[in-house]
Design an enzyme around this catalytic site. Structure first.
Site, mmCIF file in Angstrom:
data_model
loop_
_atom_site.group_PDB
_atom_site.id
_atom_site.type_symbol
_atom_site.label_atom_id
_atom_site.label_comp_id
_atom_site.label_asym_id
_atom_site.label_seq_id
_atom_site.Cartn_x
_atom_site.Cartn_y
_atom_site.Cartn_z
ATOM 1 C CG HIS A 171 -4.654 5.051 33.085
ATOM 2 N ND1 HIS A 171 -4.951 6.148 33.866
ATOM 3 C CD2 HIS A 171 -4.840 5.440 31.793
ATOM 4 C CE1 HIS A 171 -5.297 7.159 33.074
ATOM 5 N NE2 HIS A 171 -5.241 6.756 31.818
ATOM 6 C CG ASN A 202 -3.505 4.689 40.567
ATOM 7 O OD1 ASN A 202 -3.052 4.105 39.603
ATOM 8 N ND2 ASN A 202 -3.999 5.921 40.488
#
Length: 317
Positions: A171, A202
């Site tokens: 994201h 991430n």
């Protein structure tokens, strides 16, 4: 009930005529030259004292474009009073988060965040939003409904691009920042908001930075956040049939404009796991602008923007 960024944007535009009637000049004067194609502020060094004053509406109708150096107002900016941008130091003025974009029609507005898409890289060049203290307390659960973004007319990345690639669908605007409504957290799973991230990055240092940002939103009541991949400086590895670029670095810039002590900071992080403290990746906003070519917080008065973006102090946060 929480409203999305696009609706707030429309409300802000609707308020401009009302505010103008109260305290703002009806006409805005800009300056052009006989042979140039840009219009400028009076003090712009490009003019060298030879500017011809014209009304802003006239300059636009004649095909002149705003000078990128002095950043005069344009047809989509807020009105000006005594040469200063109308920037509210108050709750909810989300448009301030948007970086400069010559073609504002290209900006995609979703619930809670906006983005500018790079077709060549099949991901956003940047995502931008206002994050408030109350938004961090949202209670809507992740939907994990990763899907193509129908707002990208050229077609966004697809789920198949990431399958078997070895990269996470990372994201840019975190789901946890958008959990204040079912619409916003769902919109966070558009693939236009994803970028190929190394799993250890991430789920490690990047996740840590996202959590740090939410903490700062609580401590400072509201902050402006812009995030994206660094897509300058060379060729990139590609994944999937749509050739999604794998960035080597990511950036995040944050502005606290609520005050009383306004501040800004940037981060540049390599797309790989790290055990270093976040402070090791902190930089000035100016440095992020130099690396990415993106003009952040351009709506601020020039001297305020310059001061905030040139200096940073991680400990001040």
């Amino acid at each position: 009930m929480k409203i999305g960024l696009y609706k707030r944007y429309i409300i802000a535009l609707l308020l401009i005529p009302v505010l103008s009637n109260i305290c703002f000049s009806e006409e805005i004067t800009v300056f052009i030259t006989k042979s140039g194609s840009k219009y400028h502020r009076e003090e712009c060094p490009v003019l060298k004292g030879n500017g011809i004053p014209v009304d802003l509406a006239e300059a636009i109708s004649r095909g002149y474009e705003p000078c990128l150096r002095c950043k005069p107002p344009d047809a989509t900016s807020v009105n000006e009073y005594e040469g200063k941008p109308l920037v509210f130091q108050s709750y909810g003025f989300e448009e301030l988060a948007l970086p400069y974009c010559k073609n504002t029609a290209a900006i995609i507005h979703h619930h809670g965040y906006s983005l500018l898409y790079s077709e060549a890289d099949e991901q956003a060049l940047w995502v931008a939003y206002l994050l408030t203290c109350d938004e961090t307390e949202g209670e809507h659960d992740r939907t994990d409904n990763f899907r193509a973004d129908p707002e990208i007319l050229t077609g966004s990345a697809e789920l198949s691009d990431y399958k078997g690639s070895g990269y996470d669908r990372g994201h840019l605007a975190p789901a946890a920042d958008l959990k204040w409504s079912s619409e916003s957290i769902s919109d966070s799973f558009y693939l236009s908001n994803m970028s190929p991230q190394a799993p250890g990055f991430n789920r490690g240092i990047w996740k840590e930075l996202e959590s740090w940002v939410r903490t700062k939103a609580v401590e400072n009541f509201e902050i402006y956040v812009v995030t994206g991949p660094v897509l300058t400086g060379g060729l990139f590895n590609k994944i999937g049939k749509n050739n999604v670029s794998v960035p080597d670095y990511y950036f995040k810039v944050i502005l606290d404009y609520f005050g009383p002590e306004k501040k800004a900071i940037g981060f540049i992080l390599p797309n790989k796991p790290s055990n270093k403290p976040l402070s090791e990746f902190s930089v000035s906003v100016d440095e992020v602008e130099e690396i990415t070519g993106i003009d952040f917080f351009f709506m601020l008065e020039e001297n305020i923007e310059s001061n905030l973006e040139s200096d940073f102090d991680f400990t001040a946060w």
